[in-house]
Design a protein around this motif. Structure first.
Motif: not given
Length: 143
Positions: A29-33, A132-138
């Motif tokens: 959730x923090x990574x999304x922010x 660390x959380x990374x966005x892989x796909x959207x």
């Protein structure tokens, strides 16, 4: 006595697992922010740090971009300048080093100098890489 000890250990293991899951959900959730801030601020360093090099970024129109194409489009502000982004109805499911996020994405935008708005659904896949959380796909979809 052995059964009681086994039961106590099991309870502690399950409690620890549940706490770990909640912690991972909070981290995602923090990574999304941070990701939202990178989009609104059109900040290259934020967007590069929060997305994976292998990023596959799908738009509701069907267009698909890699990491550099996605970041370049946000920085150029040619297609859309994001003024404000709100996320609602978010769910986060963590499985190991992968998280699946679903939410409604609403944005105030400026397109060709004119104010506008956008409201779509998103499904995102986040992966924990080097801690660390990374966005892989959207993948976005029309509502």
């Amino acid at each position: 006595m052995k059964k009681l000890l086994t039961l106590v250990v099991l309870v502690f293991v399950l409690a620890g697992w549940a706490n770990c899951q909640k912690s991972s959900e909070t981290e995602v959730a923090a990574a999304i922010e941070v990701f939202k801030k990178g989009i609104v601020d059109a900040d290259k360093s934020i967007l590069e740090s929060i997305t994976a090099p292998e990023l596959v970024y799908g738009h509701s129109s069907g267009k698909v971009q890699n990491q550099s194409e996605f970041i370049e489009e946000i920085l150029s502000k040619q297609a859309i300048d994001y003024v404000k982004v709100d996320i609602t109805d978010q769910t986060i499911k963590v499985a190991g080093n992968t998280a699946i996020v679903r939410h409604i994405y609403a944005a105030e935008t400026i397109t060709n100098g004119k104010p506008g708005s956008l409201k779509i659904g998103n499904m995102l896949v986040w992966q924990k890489q080097k801690g660390k959380w990374k966005l892989l796909a959207r993948q976005a979809y029309k509502l």
